[in-house]
Design a protein around this motif. Structure first.
Motif, PDB file in Angstrom:
ATOM      1  N   ILE A 120       0.859  -1.185   0.000  1.00  0.00           N
ATOM      2  CA  ILE A 120       0.000   0.000   0.000  1.00  0.00           C
ATOM      3  C   ILE A 120       0.892   1.230   0.000  1.00  0.00           C
ATOM      4  O   ILE A 120       1.690   1.421   0.914  1.00  0.00           O
ATOM      5  CB  ILE A 120      -0.906   0.054   1.257  1.00  0.00           C
ATOM      6  N   GLY A 121       0.752   2.060  -1.038  1.00  0.00           N
ATOM      7  CA  GLY A 121       1.603   3.246  -1.164  1.00  0.00           C
ATOM      8  C   GLY A 121       2.733   2.959  -2.126  1.00  0.00           C
ATOM      9  O   GLY A 121       3.489   2.002  -1.946  1.00  0.00           O
ATOM     10  N   GLY A 126       5.125   5.193  -2.958  1.00  0.00           N
ATOM     11  CA  GLY A 126       6.079   6.299  -2.813  1.00  0.00           C
ATOM     12  C   GLY A 126       7.503   5.790  -2.720  1.00  0.00           C
ATOM     13  O   GLY A 126       7.834   4.709  -3.220  1.00  0.00           O
ATOM     14  N   THR A 127       8.344   6.582  -2.043  1.00  0.00           N
ATOM     15  CA  THR A 127       9.764   6.250  -1.909  1.00  0.00           C
ATOM     16  C   THR A 127       9.946   4.818  -1.412  1.00  0.00           C
ATOM     17  O   THR A 127      10.708   4.037  -1.977  1.00  0.00           O
ATOM     18  CB  THR A 127      10.411   7.191  -0.878  1.00  0.00           C
ATOM     19  N   MET A 152      -3.924   5.755  -3.929  1.00  0.00           N
ATOM     20  CA  MET A 152      -5.200   6.465  -3.932  1.00  0.00           C
ATOM     21  C   MET A 152      -5.537   6.994  -5.325  1.00  0.00           C
ATOM     22  O   MET A 152      -6.689   7.128  -5.684  1.00  0.00           O
ATOM     23  CB  MET A 152      -5.148   7.627  -2.954  1.00  0.00           C
ATOM     24  N   ALA A 203      -0.317   8.562  -8.929  1.00  0.00           N
ATOM     25  CA  ALA A 203       0.669   8.087  -7.945  1.00  0.00           C
ATOM     26  C   ALA A 203       1.144   6.685  -8.308  1.00  0.00           C
ATOM     27  O   ALA A 203       2.337   6.375  -8.179  1.00  0.00           O
ATOM     28  CB  ALA A 203       0.063   8.104  -6.551  1.00  0.00           C
ATOM     29  N   TYR A 214      -9.184  -1.556  -2.780  1.00  0.00           N
ATOM     30  CA  TYR A 214      -8.831  -2.536  -1.749  1.00  0.00           C
ATOM     31  C   TYR A 214      -9.439  -3.907  -2.037  1.00  0.00           C
ATOM     32  O   TYR A 214      -8.896  -4.927  -1.632  1.00  0.00           O
ATOM     33  CB  TYR A 214      -9.296  -2.046  -0.375  1.00  0.00           C
ATOM     34  N   GLU A 245       2.160  -2.038   4.378  1.00  0.00           N
ATOM     35  CA  GLU A 245       1.680  -0.666   4.255  1.00  0.00           C
ATOM     36  C   GLU A 245       2.860   0.286   4.302  1.00  0.00           C
ATOM     37  O   GLU A 245       3.704   0.188   5.211  1.00  0.00           O
ATOM     38  CB  GLU A 245       0.680  -0.416   5.394  1.00  0.00           C
ATOM     39  N   ALA A 246       2.933   1.197   3.318  1.00  0.00           N
ATOM     40  CA  ALA A 246       3.990   2.228   3.304  1.00  0.00           C
ATOM     41  C   ALA A 246       3.380   3.563   2.876  1.00  0.00           C
ATOM     42  O   ALA A 246       3.785   4.155   1.879  1.00  0.00           O
ATOM     43  CB  ALA A 246       5.131   1.817   2.373  1.00  0.00           C
ATOM     44  N   VAL A 247       2.369   4.003   3.632  1.00  0.00           N
ATOM     45  CA  VAL A 247       1.721   5.293   3.329  1.00  0.00           C
ATOM     46  C   VAL A 247       2.303   6.364   4.240  1.00  0.00           C
ATOM     47  O   VAL A 247       3.249   6.110   4.982  1.00  0.00           O
ATOM     48  CB  VAL A 247       0.185   5.193   3.496  1.00  0.00           C
ATOM     49  N   PHE A 248       1.713   7.573   4.188  1.00  0.00           N
ATOM     50  CA  PHE A 248       2.254   8.682   4.983  1.00  0.00           C
ATOM     51  C   PHE A 248       2.366   8.301   6.457  1.00  0.00           C
ATOM     52  O   PHE A 248       1.544   7.561   6.981  1.00  0.00           O
ATOM     53  CB  PHE A 248       1.356   9.918   4.860  1.00  0.00           C
ATOM     54  N   GLU A 249       3.353   8.884   7.101  1.00  0.00           N
ATOM     55  CA  GLU A 249       3.619   8.581   8.516  1.00  0.00           C
ATOM     56  C   GLU A 249       2.677   9.393   9.419  1.00  0.00           C
ATOM     57  O   GLU A 249       3.112  10.294  10.133  1.00  0.00           O
ATOM     58  CB  GLU A 249       5.103   8.879   8.806  1.00  0.00           C
ATOM     59  N   VAL A 276      -3.894   8.329   9.000  1.00  0.00           N
ATOM     60  CA  VAL A 276      -3.830   7.663   7.691  1.00  0.00           C
ATOM     61  C   VAL A 276      -3.635   6.161   7.895  1.00  0.00           C
ATOM     62  O   VAL A 276      -4.292   5.331   7.253  1.00  0.00           O
ATOM     63  CB  VAL A 276      -2.675   8.246   6.836  1.00  0.00           C
ATOM     64  N   VAL A 286      -6.143   3.032   6.683  1.00  0.00           N
ATOM     65  CA  VAL A 286      -5.627   1.942   5.846  1.00  0.00           C
ATOM     66  C   VAL A 286      -5.830   0.592   6.542  1.00  0.00           C
ATOM     67  O   VAL A 286      -6.328  -0.363   5.936  1.00  0.00           O
ATOM     68  CB  VAL A 286      -4.131   2.171   5.519  1.00  0.00           C
ATOM     69  N   THR A 299       5.980   1.542   9.220  1.00  0.00           N
ATOM     70  CA  THR A 299       6.149   2.762  10.027  1.00  0.00           C
ATOM     71  C   THR A 299       7.533   2.825  10.670  1.00  0.00           C
ATOM     72  O   THR A 299       8.074   1.795  11.086  1.00  0.00           O
ATOM     73  CB  THR A 299       5.078   2.864  11.126  1.00  0.00           C
ATOM     74  N   HIS A 307      10.194  -2.831   9.102  1.00  0.00           N
ATOM     75  CA  HIS A 307      10.810  -1.515   8.922  1.00  0.00           C
ATOM     76  C   HIS A 307      11.994  -1.628   7.961  1.00  0.00           C
ATOM     77  O   HIS A 307      13.101  -2.008   8.351  1.00  0.00           O
ATOM     78  CB  HIS A 307      11.250  -0.951  10.278  1.00  0.00           C
TER      79      HIS A 307
HETATM   80  P1  NAD Z   1       6.120   8.814   0.538  1.00  0.00           P
HETATM   81  O1  NAD Z   1       5.453  10.091   0.854  1.00  0.00           O
HETATM   82  O2  NAD Z   1       7.244   8.812  -0.418  1.00  0.00           O
HETATM   83  O3  NAD Z   1       5.061   7.776  -0.002  1.00  0.00           O
HETATM   84  C1  NAD Z   1       3.815   7.550   0.611  1.00  0.00           C
HETATM   85  C2  NAD Z   1       2.852   7.119  -0.475  1.00  0.00           C
HETATM   86  O4  NAD Z   1       1.663   6.660   0.154  1.00  0.00           O
HETATM   87  C3  NAD Z   1       2.445   8.237  -1.419  1.00  0.00           C
HETATM   88  O5  NAD Z   1       2.684   7.823  -2.738  1.00  0.00           O
HETATM   89  C4  NAD Z   1       0.971   8.433  -1.147  1.00  0.00           C
HETATM   90  O6  NAD Z   1       0.236   8.761  -2.315  1.00  0.00           O
HETATM   91  C5  NAD Z   1       0.568   7.092  -0.619  1.00  0.00           C
HETATM   92  N1  NAD Z   1      -0.588   7.130   0.267  1.00  0.00           N
HETATM   93  C6  NAD Z   1      -0.866   8.001   1.244  1.00  0.00           C
HETATM   94  N2  NAD Z   1      -2.015   7.676   1.856  1.00  0.00           N
HETATM   95  C7  NAD Z   1      -2.485   6.593   1.240  1.00  0.00           C
HETATM   96  C8  NAD Z   1      -3.645   5.776   1.402  1.00  0.00           C
HETATM   97  N3  NAD Z   1      -4.540   6.060   2.320  1.00  0.00           N
HETATM   98  N4  NAD Z   1      -3.796   4.724   0.580  1.00  0.00           N
HETATM   99  C9  NAD Z   1      -2.900   4.442  -0.345  1.00  0.00           C
HETATM  100  N5  NAD Z   1      -1.791   5.163  -0.559  1.00  0.00           N
HETATM  101  C10 NAD Z   1      -1.586   6.227   0.231  1.00  0.00           C
HETATM  102  O7  NAD Z   1       6.559   8.204   1.935  1.00  0.00           O
HETATM  103  P2  NAD Z   1       7.707   7.127   2.218  1.00  0.00           P
HETATM  104  O8  NAD Z   1       8.982   7.834   2.455  1.00  0.00           O
HETATM  105  O9  NAD Z   1       7.636   6.076   1.192  1.00  0.00           O
HETATM  106  O10 NAD Z   1       7.235   6.558   3.637  1.00  0.00           O
HETATM  107  C11 NAD Z   1       6.229   5.603   3.747  1.00  0.00           C
HETATM  108  C12 NAD Z   1       6.309   4.942   5.120  1.00  0.00           C
HETATM  109  O11 NAD Z   1       7.595   4.364   5.279  1.00  0.00           O
HETATM  110  C13 NAD Z   1       6.151   5.891   6.283  1.00  0.00           C
HETATM  111  O12 NAD Z   1       5.466   5.218   7.319  1.00  0.00           O
HETATM  112  C14 NAD Z   1       7.574   6.188   6.685  1.00  0.00           C
HETATM  113  O13 NAD Z   1       7.703   6.564   8.030  1.00  0.00           O
HETATM  114  C15 NAD Z   1       8.217   4.863   6.449  1.00  0.00           C
HETATM  115  N6  NAD Z   1       9.669   4.888   6.228  1.00  0.00           N
HETATM  116  C16 NAD Z   1      10.253   5.814   5.442  1.00  0.00           C
HETATM  117  C17 NAD Z   1      11.618   5.802   5.236  1.00  0.00           C
HETATM  118  C18 NAD Z   1      12.305   6.795   4.337  1.00  0.00           C
HETATM  119  O14 NAD Z   1      13.521   6.925   4.415  1.00  0.00           O
HETATM  120  N7  NAD Z   1      11.577   7.506   3.487  1.00  0.00           N
HETATM  121  C19 NAD Z   1      12.398   4.809   5.829  1.00  0.00           C
HETATM  122  C20 NAD Z   1      11.775   3.849   6.610  1.00  0.00           C
HETATM  123  C21 NAD Z   1      10.412   3.896   6.816  1.00  0.00           C
END
Ligand code: NAD
Length: 698
Positions: free
Chosen positions: A303-304, A306-307, A328, A332, A371, A382-386, A390, A394, A412, A434
């Motif tokens: 889920i998600g 992103g990065t 979403m 994206a 879903y 799950e890897a959505v916003f921290e 949210v 999810v 998280t 993690h």
């Molecule tokens: P990000 O902002 O790059 O990506 C998050 C993605 O989640 C976005 O593409 C967004 O559109 C999507 N999203 C948001 N809400 C959503 C929902 N309800 N349903 C589906 N998709 C949704 O963030 P990230 O850096 O990839 O971080 C994601 C998680 O990983 C966070 O919990 C963060 O704490 C954790 N994390 C990040 C890192 C890092 O270095 N970036 C390292 C370890 C853990």
């Protein structure tokens, strides 16, 4: 039973039989010696075949004997090899599967060797900071040729038996069996064909020369020195092989022994052996039996996109596991898929990935906005916003759609996993995974065990981690888990050092000289200074009495978030990662220092390193005490694989052991006297104080 004895008419077969890889432990060594004596005493036996049961000839030393006196007890490996050489009847090594370390040294002591194709042959001792210690550096160059042998000894990497057999003039393998299945029959035939040949051939009697002698070794030494910066063993490998070309065999053996014993006592070898053992220990969880049945994992949802989501997905695609990614919005998803493609394409361009493999991996990836498309997945990450809100939304959705028994994981980094688990009706199926960024590259995976996480969920995720080639370490639930909770204290010290008189460059240089891949300020620029800023803002609310340097906040207020904004503690040119000092940042630090009325002092590199590293150690000791981390070795693994801690120092806890815990506590007491530091933090963790009082180590 550690070695089997079987007579096949006039040939005795001795089969090493000490699962899993026929390690040469004391009982096995004794059994081989006894079997050799028996074969020699039996007038009906004319020749002997030595082979291994199961998938290996022998993987070498028995790791259960690592560091124990048993490893040296007679018959030690040198004596066993001598007994083989001195056998009055020819001994043929029938090399199957894996032939490494002491296993290869034993085979080299045999009069003849025949190998099955596809065997992995290696002298991997250098990976533990050692050189082969039972004649490997003296016999392999004689059998294989100097250059090929040195390459194997310095790299420690396995080479396939059929490749070795093709080397011109090699005498490592007298014959190759036509297949693994035919090995025993072919070995019996070879044994019978040489039964009456005398004198018995010995590798030790073969000549050992290199035509360019001195020049070649000088060249090799320069190369190896350049590549093995922090480790003494690789250069000693060159010395030992050169000795094989210069000294008589027995003198060469004595020289090898001396080098081996000296290396045993180096902190670098201790660090590597600690890492080796820590890696094995990390997968063991005290209350989760090794035979806990795993849940089936055929497909994964993420889920998600992103990065993190994209990088996480790549791990599974690489391992051949289908992934469905949910977002979403379509944009994206498209962006996420494009990033994955770009990553793979760059690997293809660099020749690291074949084009057809790339397509194969991409074909395992599907996407969705709904879903309801996730119902077939066995696990979801799950890897959505921290943000807790949210995550709540999810996990409630996941609870609604995922099939019973599916594993629900969160990536998280800071939120309370127990709370997340309780958003569902099945907290026993919830776990933290993690990953570290970039998730497709970083080895470390902190597996976060919630209060209610079921044992089989934990066991399944640990096995999955192995499948995707991650180093998994179990952490309990706390803010920051193992790695980030410790790094916060390290970062806090970095801030105090700036306030007291350092520049970011000075701190980074000292820490990098110690061996870290990156100092704290370059690391902040890479990770994004805004992340730490957000955490600090939360801390100011939660722990108003905790002392922090405000310098990093001032930096962030200027928008200097790091590489992503082209400016952080340093400046960055577009597309480049070189950190360029910035005079304004230095002025900003000086002005802030002056506003606090602090007169800068000169701070030594030693103090910089100690304050940063011992901060990790003290917090690590708290983690052990609280049961968040199960073992000091787990903490070290986290730092070695996730935070660029210098490998040759074996991780913060191992380093503290090396320095001496008494000395560590003395230094902490000194730091507590510094009015600009945090005296309360430097109270040694009770566990640390107790270890010092008991004269123990972590
Ligand atoms: P990000 O902002 O790059 O990506 C998050 C993605 O989640 C976005 O593409 C967004 O559109 C999507 N999203 C948001 N809400 C959503 C929902 N309800 N349903 C589906 N998709 C949704 O963030 P990230 O850096 O990839 O971080 C994601 C998680 O990983 C966070 O919990 C963060 O704490 C954790 N994390 C990040 C890192 C890092 O270095 N970036 C390292 C370890 C853990």
């Amino acid at each position: 039973m550690t070695a089997l004895y079987q007579a096949h008419d006039d040939v005795a077969i001795i089969t090493l039989s000490n699962p899993p890889v026929n390690g040469l432990g004391l009982a096995t060594r004794q059994a081989v010696t006894d079997a050799l004596a028996r074969a020699n005493a039996d007038a009906s036996i004319k020749a002997i075949v030595l082979t291994g049961a199961g998938k290996a000839f022998s993987g070498g030393a028995d790791i259960k004997e690592f560091g124990s006196p048993k490893a040296l007890q007679e018959p030690n490996l040198l004596s066993v090899i001598l007994a083989v050489e001195n056998s009055a009847k020819p001994v043929v090594a029938a090399v199957n599967g894996v032939c490494m370390g002491g296993g290869l040294e034993l085979a080299l002591g045999c009069h003849y060797r025949i190998a099955a194709p596809g065997c992995n042959v290696a002298l991997p001792e250098v990976k533990l900071g050692l050189i082969p210690g039972a004649g490997g550096t003296q016999r392999l160059p004689r059998a294989l040729g100097v250059e090929a042998a040195l390459n194997m000894i310095v790299s420690g990497e396995p080479v396939k038996s059929e490749l070795l057999a093709m080397l011109p003039g090699q005498k490592l393998f007298d014959k190759m069996a036509s297949s693994a299945e035919a090995l025993q029959q072919d070995a019996l035939s070879l044994a019978r064909s040489v039964a009456d040949v005398r004198p018995l051939p010995l590798v030790r009697n073969l000549p050992c020369k290199h035509p360019q002698g001195d020049a070649y070794f000088q060249f090799a030494r320069n190369m190896v020195k350049g590549m093995a910066k922090n480790f003494p063993a690789p250069v000693k490998c060159v010395d030992a092989v050169q000795a094989a070309t210069q000294k008589k065999f027995d003198q060469g053996m004595a020289f090898e022994r001396e080098l081996f014993i000296n290396l045993m006592w180096t902190s670098e070898s201790r660090a590597l052996r600690h890492l080796f053992m820590a890696e094995r220990a990390a997968s063991k969880i005290a209350d989760v039996p090794a035979d806990t049945p795993n849940r089936a994992l055929q497909s994964i949802a993420v889920i998600g996109a992103g990065t993190m989501g994209g990088g996480i997905a790549m791990n599974f695609l690489n391992a051949g596991i289908p992934v469905k990614m949910l977002e979403m919005k379509q944009e994206a998803l498209d962006r996420g898929v494009a990033t994955i493609r770009k990553n793979y394409e760059s690997q293809v361009k660099k020749g690291k990935l074949k084009a057809d493999k790339y397509e194969q991996r991409m074909s395992l990836l599907t996407t969705t906005l709904s879903y309801d498309d996730l119902t077939h997945a066995d696990m979801v990450i799950e890897a959505v916003f921290e943000e807790m809100g949210v995550k709540e939304a999810v996990f409630k959705e996941l609870d609604r759609v995922m099939k019973p028994g599916a594993i629900l994981a969160s990536n998280t980094s800071t939120l309370d996993l127990n709370k997340i688990a309780n958003f569902t009706q099945r907290p026993q199926d919830v776990i933290g995974t993690h990953f570290f960024s970039p998730a497709n590259i970083m080895k470390l995976l902190e597996v976060v065990r919630g209060e209610k996480t079921a044992k089989d969920v934990l066991a399944t995720v640990m096995a999955l981690a192995k499948k995707i080639k991650k180093t998994a370490v179990v952490s309990g639930v706390c803010d920051g888990f193992i790695g980030n909770r410790m790094i916060e204290q390290y970062g806090r010290q970095g801030g105090f050092l700036l306030d007291e008189g350092c520049t970011p460059q000075q701190v980074d240089r000292a820490v990098e000289k110690f061996g870290f891949a990156m100092g704290p300020f370059r690391m902040g620029d890479l990770a994004g200074n805004d992340i730490g800023w957000a955490i600090r803002k939360r801390r100011y609310q939660e722990k108003p009495n905790m002392k922090y340097s405000k310098t990093a906040d001032l930096l962030c207020e200027k928008g200097r978030y790091g590489q992503k904004t082209g400016a952080g503690w340093y400046d960055y040119q577009a597309g480049k990662r070189d950190a360029i000092a910035n005079a304004e940042v230095v002025q900003m630090i000086e002005a802030h220092r002056a506003s606090l009325g602090i007169k800068p002092r000169k701070i030594s590199d030693e103090e910089i390193v100690q304050r940063l590293v011992f901060a990790l150690v003290n917090e690590g000791a708290h983690l052990l005490e609280e049961g968040i981390a199960a073992r000091a070795g787990d903490i070290d693994l986290v730092y070695l694989t996730g935070y660029g801690f210098p490998i040759h120092r074996g991780g913060p806890m191992n380093y503290a052991n090396e320095v001496g815990l008494f000395n560590v506590v003395q230094a902490m007491n000194r730091f507590a006297q510094n009015p600009l530091d945090d005296a309360q933090f430097w109270q040694p963790a009770p566990l640390l104080a107790k270890l010092v009082a008991d004269g123990k180590t972590f």
